[in-house]
Design a protein around this motif. Structure first.
Motif, PDB file in Angstrom:
ATOM      1  N   ALA A 152       0.834  -1.213   0.000  1.00  0.00           N
ATOM      2  CA  ALA A 152       0.000   0.000   0.000  1.00  0.00           C
ATOM      3  C   ALA A 152       0.866   1.260   0.000  1.00  0.00           C
ATOM      4  CB  ALA A 152      -0.922  -0.017   1.205  1.00  0.00           C
ATOM      5  N   ASN A 153       1.886   1.271   0.858  1.00  0.00           N
ATOM      6  CA  ASN A 153       2.732   2.467   0.928  1.00  0.00           C
ATOM      7  C   ASN A 153       3.675   2.566  -0.259  1.00  0.00           C
ATOM      8  OD1 ASN A 153       2.290   3.938   3.651  1.00  0.00           O
ATOM      9  ND2 ASN A 153       2.215   1.760   4.130  1.00  0.00           N
ATOM     10  N   GLY A 154       4.143   1.402  -0.735  1.00  0.00           N
ATOM     11  CA  GLY A 154       5.027   1.386  -1.906  1.00  0.00           C
ATOM     12  C   GLY A 154       4.329   1.992  -3.114  1.00  0.00           C
TER      13      GLY A 154
ATOM     14  N   GLY B  63       1.599  13.721   0.050  1.00  0.00           N
ATOM     15  CA  GLY B  63       2.061  13.240   1.357  1.00  0.00           C
ATOM     16  C   GLY B  63       2.880  11.962   1.266  1.00  0.00           C
ATOM     17  N   TRP B  64       3.430  11.658   0.085  1.00  0.00           N
ATOM     18  CA  TRP B  64       4.166  10.394  -0.082  1.00  0.00           C
ATOM     19  C   TRP B  64       5.433  10.333   0.780  1.00  0.00           C
ATOM     20  CZ3 TRP B  64       9.186  10.218  -2.034  1.00  0.00           C
ATOM     21  CH2 TRP B  64       9.637  11.389  -2.624  1.00  0.00           C
ATOM     22  N   GLY B  65       5.901  11.507   1.189  1.00  0.00           N
ATOM     23  CA  GLY B  65       7.086  11.544   2.059  1.00  0.00           C
ATOM     24  C   GLY B  65       6.830  10.805   3.366  1.00  0.00           C
TER      25      GLY B  65
ATOM     26  N   LEU C 127       7.542   6.003   6.853  1.00  0.00           N
ATOM     27  CA  LEU C 127       6.959   4.810   7.484  1.00  0.00           C
ATOM     28  C   LEU C 127       7.658   3.542   6.992  1.00  0.00           C
ATOM     29  CD1 LEU C 127       3.279   4.200   8.225  1.00  0.00           C
ATOM     30  CD2 LEU C 127       4.535   2.388   7.142  1.00  0.00           C
ATOM     31  N   LEU C 128       7.829   3.459   5.673  1.00  0.00           N
ATOM     32  CA  LEU C 128       8.456   2.249   5.117  1.00  0.00           C
ATOM     33  C   LEU C 128       9.909   2.107   5.559  1.00  0.00           C
ATOM     34  CD1 LEU C 128       7.325   1.460   1.481  1.00  0.00           C
ATOM     35  CD2 LEU C 128       6.661   0.449   3.642  1.00  0.00           C
TER      36      LEU C 128
END
Lengths: 220, 281
Positions: free
Chosen positions: A55-57, A66-68, A73-74
């Protein structure tokens, strides 16, 4: 079949757990299903981590707004996993004191979680200022009760109460504990608990009998 | 002025709370702490345990509520070890196992309790209520090793320990689910073991019906409960130190509530007067 199999599994698991609870010779079945549950829970952790990665990838790949944060998180997840799996003394465990994993837990995770939780105090203060008004009789009762519990269950509040003329003869701490928390609150909590339990039994039965199927997700 | 105050920027409120919390750490107030009946009951539950009793202590809290639950755990461990009781620590929350290790080591240093003979940390097991039910007759089945990987058989104090029946008291530090309610359902309900608990102030009202019904025999409520317990043990710790700050924060919030209501009533009176004047004109 895609929906029938999970429905059958749910019914069998639920029925077995209910029957074994009332039938002592069948308690071994309960133990067996407990083992299944633990295996599934363990697998769910792996699934959860994989889902988090995917999901985050995707968000990072699409550079969604807000992908930063997703990247942080990853990175945190991978760094913690790496420390947990790879860096610990021979013959020791990743959770041993002094390992990088322990360092992350003690010095990053714990203070950050505590800081996040403590922010609540500030938001409660702000929300109380804006929303806690004696607008009606019900609101006034709630306000007075909350005010008493908040102010007179702390040493400073008790000290203030003792300075009040006549009223100081009443043990305010005992009054709050016995009447407000032990009386009104307990009565309300019991009603909520009983209501919630009846609701839980009803929903559980609906799930076991296949009437409630939303937990299976969408039809496709 | 009234309008300005009624829409006060929340950053002023944040600043006031910050100052209220910081002041007592710089200038301690040393407020007297009165011990409540609930705390006395909790204390008595441990006091009445015979020497050598085995207590299962469940660390079911995370870093967010550590400030409330951890001082309780430290004080209770001190109390148990000074009364020569044995402690089996476990956790239904992943972080709990590490907090258990920290609390056990601190208490052992203070009292001279020894790992393996006076206490053992069985670590975390996922599954909540299912773990409690599964471990019912045989704790070893769910906790074959302690947190450091030592096998059950190699730990002297676990000899003779089978299921919940062989535990004299359950003490659950609980901030939510899974927590003390699960212990009441499984260990209290099916195995009739006595249960005491320490909860956060927020979750205490949820546990109160079970305290009143006797299903929970003693409860420490939030940081206040922890500080009272420390006072009873004549061992002031983190909770007693934090009570001054907590007091000041509560007083600040109470002052804001009073202020907001006074402004609300003044505004209401002004509006009523304006509407009367407008109606008369």
């Amino acid at each position: 079949m895609k929906r029938e199999v999970p429905l059958i599994i749910t019914f069998v698991a639920g029925a077995v757990m209910i029957v074994q609870f009332y039938t002592l010779p069948l308690s071994w079945l309960g133990d067996l299903f407990n083992d299944f549950f633990n295996i599934i829970v363990t697998c769910a952790y792996v699934l959860g981590a994989a889902s988090l990665l995917i999901a985050n990838g995707r968000k990072i790949q699409r550079q969604a707004p807000g992908w930063g944060y997703n990247a942080v998180l990853l990175l945190s997840l991978l760094a913690t996993l790496f420390c947990g799996f790879c860096i610990f003394p021979q013959g020791g465990l990743p959770t041993d004191a002094g390992t990088p994993f322990d360092w992350i837990f003690q010095n990053v995770y714990t203070p950050m979680s505590a800081a996040t939780y403590s922010l609540l105090a500030f938001y409660i203060a702000s929300a109380s200022y804006r929303a806690f008004r004696a607008r009606s009789a019900e609101a006034t009762i709630l306000l007075v009760t909350a005010f008493m519990v908040m102010l007179f269950r702390i040493p400073l509040g008790e000290l203030l109460w003792e300075q009040l003329p006549i009223l100081h003869y009443l043990d305010i701490g005992d009054f709050i504990e016995t009447w407000i928390i032990g009386g009104f609150n307990t009565a309300g909590q019991r009603a909520i608990m009983l209501g919630a339990s009846v609701g839980l039994i009803s929903v559980s039965l609906k799930i076991l009998l296949g009437i409630e199927r939303s937990y299976l997700g969408s039809a496709d | 002025m009234l309008d300005k105050l009624s829409s006060l920027d929340r950053r002023w409120i944040f600043l006031a709370i910050t100052i209220a919390v910081i002041i007592p750490f710089v200038f301690p107030l040393g407020l007297p702490i009165k011990v409540s009946q609930q705390t006395k009951q909790f204390y008595e539950c441990i006091e009445q345990l015979p020497q050598g009793s085995v207590v299962c202590m469940s660390f079911d809290y995370g870093p967010g509520t550590r400030v409330e639950c951890h001082p309780m755990a430290q004080a209770a461990l001190y109390h148990l070890f000074t009364r020569r009781c044995k402690v089996i620590a476990l956790a239904l929350w992943p972080e709990g196992a590490l907090f258990a290790r920290e609390a056990l080591r601190e208490a052992a240093k203070e009292t001279g309790a020894a790992e393996g003979t006076d206490y053992v940390n069985l670590g975390y097991k996922a599954g909540g209520e299912v773990v409690l039910r599964g471990a019912g007759d045989d704790l070893r089945a769910f906790f074959p090793n302690d947190i450091d990987g030592r096998s059950w058989d190699s730990i002297p104090m676990l000899k003779g320990i089978k299921g919940w029946d062989t535990i004299d008291l359950i003490c659950a530090w609980s901030m939510g689910k899974p927590g003390v309610l699960e212990y009441v359902r499984v260990v209290g309900g099916s195995y009739h073991r006595p249960i005491i608990t320490g909860t956060t102030a927020v979750t205490a009202p949820e546990a109160m019906p079970l305290v009143n019904s006797g299903q929970i025999e003693g409860i420490l409520q939030g940081m206040r409960g922890a500080s009272e317990y420390e006072v009873m043990l004549k061992r002031p710790g983190a909770a007693a130190r934090g009570m001054d700050a907590l007091s000041m924060a509560h007083v600040a919030i109470a002052a804001f509530i009073i202020m907001a209501n006074v402004i609300y009533w003044l505004n209401k009176r002004r509006d009523r007067r304006n509407s009367l004047v407008g109606g008369g004109a």
